[in-house]
Enzyme design. Structure first.
Site, short mmCIF file in Angstrom:
data_model
loop_
_atom_site.label_atom_id
_atom_site.label_comp_id
_atom_site.label_asym_id
_atom_site.label_seq_id
_atom_site.Cartn_x
_atom_site.Cartn_y
_atom_site.Cartn_z
N ASP A 185 -50.51 1.21 7.80
CA ASP A 185 -51.64 1.74 8.58
C ASP A 185 -51.36 1.51 10.06
O ASP A 185 -50.74 0.51 10.43
CB ASP A 185 -52.95 1.06 8.19
CG ASP A 185 -53.36 1.39 6.76
OD1 ASP A 185 -53.12 2.53 6.32
OD2 ASP A 185 -53.93 0.51 6.09
N ASP B 61 -54.92 8.67 4.89
CA ASP B 61 -56.34 8.31 4.78
C ASP B 61 -57.22 9.37 5.43
O ASP B 61 -58.29 9.71 4.92
CB ASP B 61 -56.61 6.95 5.42
CG ASP B 61 -55.88 5.82 4.72
OD1 ASP B 61 -55.65 5.92 3.51
OD2 ASP B 61 -55.55 4.83 5.40
#
Length: 215
Positions: free
Chosen positions: A151, A185
């Protein structure tokens, strides 16, 4: 929306997602950050669980973290198979373009994070205190199915101490928006958002839509 267009959309999202993750993994050390704007940072973190780092073992106490990780990865793979079948059937049955677009986004995002979970553990070495190498001679940081999702997108739009009168968070230091996420995401969230907010349009077939527009 044809199968070819849906496939192209998925491949583009996958490419952007994986290129961004590989770049971060091979140029940043873990928790390293760069401030792009006051409200946007590139912050490298790794997530070995679900959303916000939640693990299955947090809810199932008798299960070890490693077993829970494999179960989560297998569940993701099964979910992708199901979403892929949903997309195929939606295209075959000529469902709405909105539905096919949304499901394509969700499938692309799920695939992107599965690649991390399945392969990144063997493709890279650890990012803790160092910049990771791709295909290191000594092997990766973990076994297959034990990779961590990369991420890097962080939007700390506001940080400060919450007023005392606010329930639960009063007097505490709070950051909005705290979660760190990635392109995959974003694709999943956008696809789900489309299905929620454009529900009627998404689940109407193109043929039905055309008939409803015919005087």
């Amino acid at each position: 929306m044809s199968l070819q267009k849906a496939t192209l959309l998925i491949l583009i999202i996958l490419l952007v997602d994986q290129v961004s993750k590989i770049y971060i993994k091979t140029h940043f050390t873990l928790t390293e950050s760069i401030e792009v704007f006051s409200w946007f940072q590139i912050l490298f973190v790794e997530n070995e669980g679900m959303a916000w780092g939640t693990k299955i073992s947090d809810f199932v106490s008798f299960m070890s973290d490693r077993t829970a990780k494999v179960c989560l990865t297998v569940f993701r793979i099964l979910a992708v198979i199901g979403i892929g079948y949903w997309l195929y059937k939606s295209i075959k049955l000529k469902q709405s373009k909105t539905l096919i677009f949304a499901v394509s986004l969700i499938l692309a995002g799920a695939l992107g994070n599965i690649i991390d979970s399945v392969f990144f553990g063997v493709l890279f070495d650890s990012s803790a205190g160092q910049v990771a190498s791709f295909l290191p001679a000594e092997g990766g940081y973990d076994a297959i199915f034990h990779g961590k999702v990369v991420d890097m997108l962080h939007f700390p739009m506001w940080s400060g101490v919450m007023p005392d009168w606010i329930p639960f968070y009063g007097g505490q230091y709070f950051t909005f928006f705290e979660p760190v996420f990635n392109v995959a995401d974003m694709a999943i969230s956008t696809g789900i958002g489309i299905l929620i907010f454009f529900n009627k349009r998404a689940f109407k077939t193109d043929e039905a839509a055309n008939q409803s527009e015919t005087p």
